[in-house]
Design a protein around this motif. Sequence first.
Motif, PDB file in Angstrom:
ATOM      1  N   MET A   9       1.199  -1.392   0.086  1.00 41.70           N
ATOM      2  CA  MET A   9       0.010  -0.360   0.103  1.00 41.70           C
ATOM      3  C   MET A   9       0.887   1.369  -0.151  1.00 41.70           C
ATOM      4  SD  MET A   9      -3.253   1.344   2.463  1.00 41.70           S
ATOM      5  CE  MET A   9      -3.734  -0.891   2.993  1.00 41.70           C
ATOM      6  N   GLY A  10       0.430   1.832  -0.705  1.00 39.63           N
ATOM      7  CA  GLY A  10       1.468   3.030  -1.270  1.00 39.63           C
ATOM      8  C   GLY A  10       0.855   4.694  -0.465  1.00 39.63           C
ATOM      9  N   LEU A  11       2.120   5.139  -0.902  1.00 38.04           N
ATOM     10  CA  LEU A  11       1.193   6.791  -0.212  1.00 38.04           C
ATOM     11  C   LEU A  11       0.033   7.144   0.042  1.00 38.04           C
ATOM     12  CD1 LEU A  11       1.946   8.679   2.603  1.00 38.04           C
ATOM     13  CD2 LEU A  11       3.510   9.744   0.459  1.00 38.04           C
ATOM     14  N   ARG A  12      -0.383   7.787  -0.879  1.00 42.25           N
ATOM     15  CA  ARG A  12      -1.817   7.624  -1.708  1.00 42.25           C
ATOM     16  C   ARG A  12      -2.835   6.668  -1.261  1.00 42.25           C
ATOM     17  NH1 ARG A  12      -2.791   9.368  -7.702  1.00 42.25           N
ATOM     18  NH2 ARG A  12      -1.501  11.210  -6.954  1.00 42.25           N
ATOM     19  N   GLU A  13      -2.580   5.124  -1.245  1.00 47.29           N
ATOM     20  CA  GLU A  13      -3.057   4.330  -0.367  1.00 47.29           C
ATOM     21  C   GLU A  13      -3.640   4.522   1.030  1.00 47.29           C
ATOM     22  OE1 GLU A  13      -0.988   3.868  -3.191  1.00 47.29           O
ATOM     23  OE2 GLU A  13      -1.942   3.026  -4.619  1.00 47.29           O
ATOM     24  N   PHE A  14      -2.703   4.970   1.635  1.00 48.13           N
ATOM     25  CA  PHE A  14      -2.720   4.985   2.808  1.00 48.13           C
ATOM     26  C   PHE A  14      -3.384   6.238   3.186  1.00 48.13           C
ATOM     27  CE2 PHE A  14      -0.522   6.563   7.352  1.00 48.13           C
ATOM     28  CZ  PHE A  14      -1.710   5.226   7.579  1.00 48.13           C
ATOM     29  N   GLY A  15      -2.830   7.173   2.804  1.00 48.17           N
ATOM     30  CA  GLY A  15      -4.190   8.190   2.712  1.00 48.17           C
ATOM     31  C   GLY A  15      -5.855   8.164   2.155  1.00 48.17           C
ATOM     32  N   TYR A  16      -6.135   7.642   1.444  1.00 48.42           N
ATOM     33  CA  TYR A  16      -7.271   7.108   1.571  1.00 48.42           C
ATOM     34  C   TYR A  16      -8.297   6.111   2.710  1.00 48.42           C
ATOM     35  CZ  TYR A  16      -7.293   8.583  -3.559  1.00 48.42           C
ATOM     36  OH  TYR A  16      -7.143   9.385  -4.996  1.00 48.42           O
ATOM     37  N   LEU A  17      -7.137   5.533   3.130  1.00 52.64           N
ATOM     38  CA  LEU A  17      -6.946   4.867   3.636  1.00 52.64           C
ATOM     39  C   LEU A  17      -7.920   5.346   5.779  1.00 52.64           C
ATOM     40  CD1 LEU A  17      -7.750   1.987   6.081  1.00 52.64           C
ATOM     41  CD2 LEU A  17      -5.243   1.447   5.864  1.00 52.64           C
ATOM     42  N   PHE A  18      -6.469   6.496   5.311  1.00 54.64           N
ATOM     43  CA  PHE A  18      -6.630   6.886   7.079  1.00 54.64           C
ATOM     44  C   PHE A  18      -8.093   8.379   7.319  1.00 54.64           C
ATOM     45  CE2 PHE A  18      -5.828  11.284   8.995  1.00 54.64           C
ATOM     46  CZ  PHE A  18      -5.197  11.539   9.872  1.00 54.64           C
ATOM     47  N   LEU A  19      -8.315   8.675   5.987  1.00 54.71           N
ATOM     48  CA  LEU A  19      -9.246   9.521   5.572  1.00 54.71           C
ATOM     49  C   LEU A  19     -10.680   8.582   5.706  1.00 54.71           C
ATOM     50  CD1 LEU A  19      -8.463  12.124   2.430  1.00 54.71           C
ATOM     51  CD2 LEU A  19      -8.639  12.109   4.859  1.00 54.71           C
ATOM     52  N   SER A  20     -10.758   7.869   5.236  1.00 54.88           N
ATOM     53  CA  SER A  20     -12.253   6.425   5.223  1.00 54.88           C
ATOM     54  C   SER A  20     -11.742   6.423   7.006  1.00 54.88           C
ATOM     55  CB  SER A  20     -12.076   5.559   4.627  1.00 54.88           C
ATOM     56  OG  SER A  20     -12.807   4.750   4.953  1.00 54.88           O
ATOM     57  N   ILE A  21     -11.056   6.149   7.543  1.00 50.43           N
ATOM     58  CA  ILE A  21     -10.744   5.882   8.866  1.00 50.43           C
ATOM     59  C   ILE A  21     -11.535   7.179   9.781  1.00 50.43           C
ATOM     60  CG2 ILE A  21      -9.497   4.957  11.118  1.00 50.43           C
ATOM     61  CD1 ILE A  21      -8.400   2.967   9.460  1.00 50.43           C
ATOM     62  N   LEU A  22     -10.742   8.141   9.563  1.00 49.26           N
ATOM     63  CA  LEU A  22     -11.358   9.265  10.382  1.00 49.26           C
ATOM     64  C   LEU A  22     -12.468  10.043  10.299  1.00 49.26           C
ATOM     65  CD1 LEU A  22      -9.444  11.605  11.306  1.00 49.26           C
ATOM     66  CD2 LEU A  22      -9.187  12.769   9.772  1.00 49.26           C
ATOM     67  N   PHE A  23     -12.465   9.728   8.915  1.00 53.69           N
ATOM     68  CA  PHE A  23     -14.249  10.554   9.139  1.00 53.69           C
ATOM     69  C   PHE A  23     -15.428   9.504   9.260  1.00 53.69           C
ATOM     70  CE2 PHE A  23     -12.611  13.127   4.932  1.00 53.69           C
ATOM     71  CZ  PHE A  23     -13.239  14.272   5.888  1.00 53.69           C
ATOM     72  N   SER A  24     -14.701   7.959   9.741  1.00 54.60           N
ATOM     73  CA  SER A  24     -16.039   7.000  10.171  1.00 54.60           C
ATOM     74  C   SER A  24     -15.626   7.259  11.351  1.00 54.60           C
ATOM     75  CB  SER A  24     -15.456   5.630   9.295  1.00 54.60           C
ATOM     76  OG  SER A  24     -15.720   5.646   7.566  1.00 54.60           O
ATOM     77  N   VAL A  25     -14.717   7.414  11.662  1.00 55.06           N
ATOM     78  CA  VAL A  25     -14.781   7.170  13.535  1.00 55.06           C
ATOM     79  C   VAL A  25     -15.650   9.163  13.950  1.00 55.06           C
ATOM     80  CG1 VAL A  25     -13.190   7.910  15.635  1.00 55.06           C
ATOM     81  CG2 VAL A  25     -13.053   6.051  13.291  1.00 55.06           C
ATOM     82  N   ALA A  26     -15.694   9.887  13.050  1.00 56.02           N
ATOM     83  CA  ALA A  26     -16.285  11.267  13.592  1.00 56.02           C
ATOM     84  C   ALA A  26     -16.888  10.956  13.528  1.00 56.02           C
ATOM     85  CB  ALA A  26     -15.028  11.956  13.081  1.00 56.02           C
TER      86      ALA A  26
END
Length: 121
Positions: free
Chosen positions: A1-18
């Motif tokens: 998983m590259g940096l871009r994919e990690f960014g999408y993963l991070f945003l998905s987790i962040l917004f879902s938790v929020a």
Amino acid sequence: MGLREFGYLFLSILFSVAGQIFLKLGAIKLAKISASSIIGRIIEIFLTPELIIGLGCYGLGAIAYILLLTKVDLSMAAPAVSLVYVFSVLLGYFLFKETIPISRGLGLGFIIFGVILVTWR
């Protein structure tokens, strides 16, 4: 998983938790409202700002997840997004003073270990 994919993963987790946090805040507020009918209750849901924000966060999380799925396999993305459970439980503990029994703590450990195994190259 590259940096871009990690960014999408991070945003998905962040917004879902929020989204989960805002839905909990809205549910707490909604519990104090005593609408007499189911229609009144549904109207109150749509008039509670925290619930609207929570649903919006879920929508943004879904968009980030869709973008993630354009780059990685579902068999990697879905388990990785399960980290939402871990962060939700931890924020429930810190923000809402919810308890974390030993069994739940062990379960969270298994989730973290599983995500590491699934995403490890």
